[in-house]
Design an enzyme around this catalytic site. Structure first.
Site, PDB file in Angstrom:
ATOM      1  N   ASP A  11       4.114  28.535  99.868  1.00 34.31           N
ATOM      2  CA  ASP A  11       4.137  29.408  98.410  1.00 34.31           C
ATOM      3  C   ASP A  11       4.857  29.684  98.434  1.00 34.31           C
ATOM      4  O   ASP A  11       4.170  31.448  98.627  1.00 34.31           O
ATOM      5  CB  ASP A  11       2.845  29.124  97.522  1.00 34.31           C
ATOM      6  CG  ASP A  11       3.343  29.259  96.066  1.00 34.31           C
ATOM      7  OD1 ASP A  11       4.693  29.553  95.403  1.00 34.31           O
ATOM      8  OD2 ASP A  11       2.472  29.152  95.668  1.00 34.31           O
ATOM      9  N   VAL A  12       6.100  30.320  98.107  1.00 30.57           N
ATOM     10  CA  VAL A  12       7.549  31.552  97.895  1.00 30.57           C
ATOM     11  C   VAL A  12       6.516  32.286  97.416  1.00 30.57           C
ATOM     12  O   VAL A  12       7.276  33.542  97.534  1.00 30.57           O
ATOM     13  CB  VAL A  12       8.191  30.963  97.728  1.00 30.57           C
ATOM     14  CG1 VAL A  12       9.091  30.185  99.008  1.00 30.57           C
ATOM     15  CG2 VAL A  12       8.750  30.573  96.174  1.00 30.57           C
ATOM     16  N   ASN A  30      15.855  27.955  98.848  1.00 26.08           N
ATOM     17  CA  ASN A  30      16.315  27.227  98.307  1.00 26.08           C
ATOM     18  C   ASN A  30      14.723  27.115  96.719  1.00 26.08           C
ATOM     19  O   ASN A  30      15.022  26.360  95.567  1.00 26.08           O
ATOM     20  CB  ASN A  30      16.379  26.097  98.773  1.00 26.08           C
ATOM     21  CG  ASN A  30      15.920  24.608  97.633  1.00 26.08           C
ATOM     22  OD1 ASN A  30      16.745  24.514  97.291  1.00 26.08           O
ATOM     23  ND2 ASN A  30      15.304  24.045  98.055  1.00 26.08           N
ATOM     24  N   TYR A  85      14.155  30.291  82.746  1.00 25.14           N
ATOM     25  CA  TYR A  85      15.499  29.785  83.795  1.00 25.14           C
ATOM     26  C   TYR A  85      16.306  30.504  84.008  1.00 25.14           C
ATOM     27  O   TYR A  85      16.454  30.735  84.869  1.00 25.14           O
ATOM     28  CB  TYR A  85      15.510  28.238  84.431  1.00 25.14           C
ATOM     29  CG  TYR A  85      16.277  27.841  85.209  1.00 25.14           C
ATOM     30  CD1 TYR A  85      15.439  27.728  86.953  1.00 25.14           C
ATOM     31  CD2 TYR A  85      17.352  26.923  84.803  1.00 25.14           C
ATOM     32  CE1 TYR A  85      15.929  26.889  87.366  1.00 25.14           C
ATOM     33  CE2 TYR A  85      17.430  27.269  86.297  1.00 25.14           C
ATOM     34  CZ  TYR A  85      17.514  26.830  86.794  1.00 25.14           C
ATOM     35  OH  TYR A  85      17.849  26.282  88.760  1.00 25.14           O
ATOM     36  N   LYS A 110      17.152  33.137  87.506  1.00 25.87           N
ATOM     37  CA  LYS A 110      18.126  32.764  88.437  1.00 25.87           C
ATOM     38  C   LYS A 110      19.415  34.313  88.546  1.00 25.87           C
ATOM     39  O   LYS A 110      20.313  33.694  89.578  1.00 25.87           O
ATOM     40  CB  LYS A 110      18.580  31.547  88.791  1.00 25.87           C
ATOM     41  CG  LYS A 110      18.037  30.298  88.375  1.00 25.87           C
ATOM     42  CD  LYS A 110      18.118  30.296  90.095  1.00 25.87           C
ATOM     43  CE  LYS A 110      16.789  28.885  90.600  1.00 25.87           C
ATOM     44  NZ  LYS A 110      17.014  28.889  92.271  1.00 25.87           N
TER      45      LYS A 110
END
Length: 283
Positions: A59-60, A86, A154, A158
């Site tokens: 779990d990053v 990713n 989002y 990003k």
């Protein structure tokens, strides 16, 4: 393990991560595939030998797990040639509508998680690989360049500032190449799940409002996006480029978004260029 490249792929359970894992294996290279639910890769484990595929739970959003994963790879595989950073997810809804706890969870994965994976990758490339060097491909988004209405959280998660700065900070002697992947709309399970992660605000109801129109389009079952399996072939090829660009927009809609935002920024700069005149200190 021969001269085949070793790939680390995060978020390998679905979408770009799953497609990339399958392609790397088909190409005869070695994949270290991570996922929060590693059992989603059991079919690939049954198909490929342990010498070619290593599946790890990760779990990053948990920094300790990220560090432990790289340490484990050092002790078992001993080398990483390409890291496909990713793992990520998103929500849809106006900025006013997005719950803070959910928004922070998005950032924990998309920003902090991606940042920690990138830092561990750089450290591994520099301190473990002999000779030093490696390829880091960070899966951003066209939304990291152009913030779509109804996808503000989002888009913010990003944003590419950290990766762009990191790429400039690296010593060229380390031979580490970083690329920001900026996909447009591709058909993935993550995109399909957006309708389940949608939040609305009562003030935004007019169908002509950009955020409402965006939601309606994405949630009405209209076929969306290009073929992910074809895109990962281009990304695979990118990993072999000796001097890759920092940014790699992929998908015709991504090109439209990037070019449009660049044009708007240049237009705004030109419009108020004269306002920066005469701001120096008086002698």
């Amino acid at each position: 393990m021969s001269n085949r490249r070793v790939w680390l792929i995060t978020g390998a359970s679905s979408g770009f991560g799953r497609e990339m894992t399958e392609l790397v294996l088909k190409k005869g290279e070695i994949a270290v595939a991570t996922a929060r639910k590693p059992e989603t890769l059991n079919d690939l484990k049954a198909k490929y030998p342990a010498s070619q595929l290593l599946v790890l739970k990760l779990d990053v959003s948990k920094a300790q797990e990220v560090g432990d994963t790289f340490a484990g790879i050092k002790g078992t595989v001993g080398r990483l040639d390409v890291v496909f950073n990713n793992a990520g997810w998103g929500i849809m809804g106006e900025v006013e509508a997005a719950p803070e706890d959910i928004s922070r969870a998005v950032f924990d994965t998309n920003f902090w998680g991606a940042k920690n994976v990138s830092l561990e990758a750089v450290k591994f490339f520099r301190e473990v690989n002999k000779p030093v060097g490696g390829r880091l491909i960070v899966n951003s988004s066209q939304a990291g360049i152009y913030a779509f209405p109804s996808m503000g959280i989002y888009s913010a998660s990003k944003h590419e500032g950290v990766t762009s700065a990191l790429a400039q900070e690296l010593d060229p002697e380390w031979n580490i190449k970083i690329t920001l992947l900026e996909p447009g709309a591709f058909r993935t399970k993550g995109a399909d799940k957006l309708s389940e992660l949608t939040y609305t605000h009562p003030a935004y109801t007019k169908p002509t409002l950009p955020s409402v129109a965006t939601r309606a389009y994405l949630n009405n079952g209209v076929p969306k996006g290009a073929d992910t399996s074809k895109a990962v072939q281009r990304i695979f090829d990118l990993a072999g480029e000796p001097e890759p660009s920092l940014r790699f927009p992929i998908g015709k809609d991504a090109l439209v978004s990037v070019r449009g935002e660049a044009k708007r920024i240049l237009q705004d700069a030109a419009k108020y260029e004269s306002w920066s005149e005469g701001l120096e200190f008086d002698d």
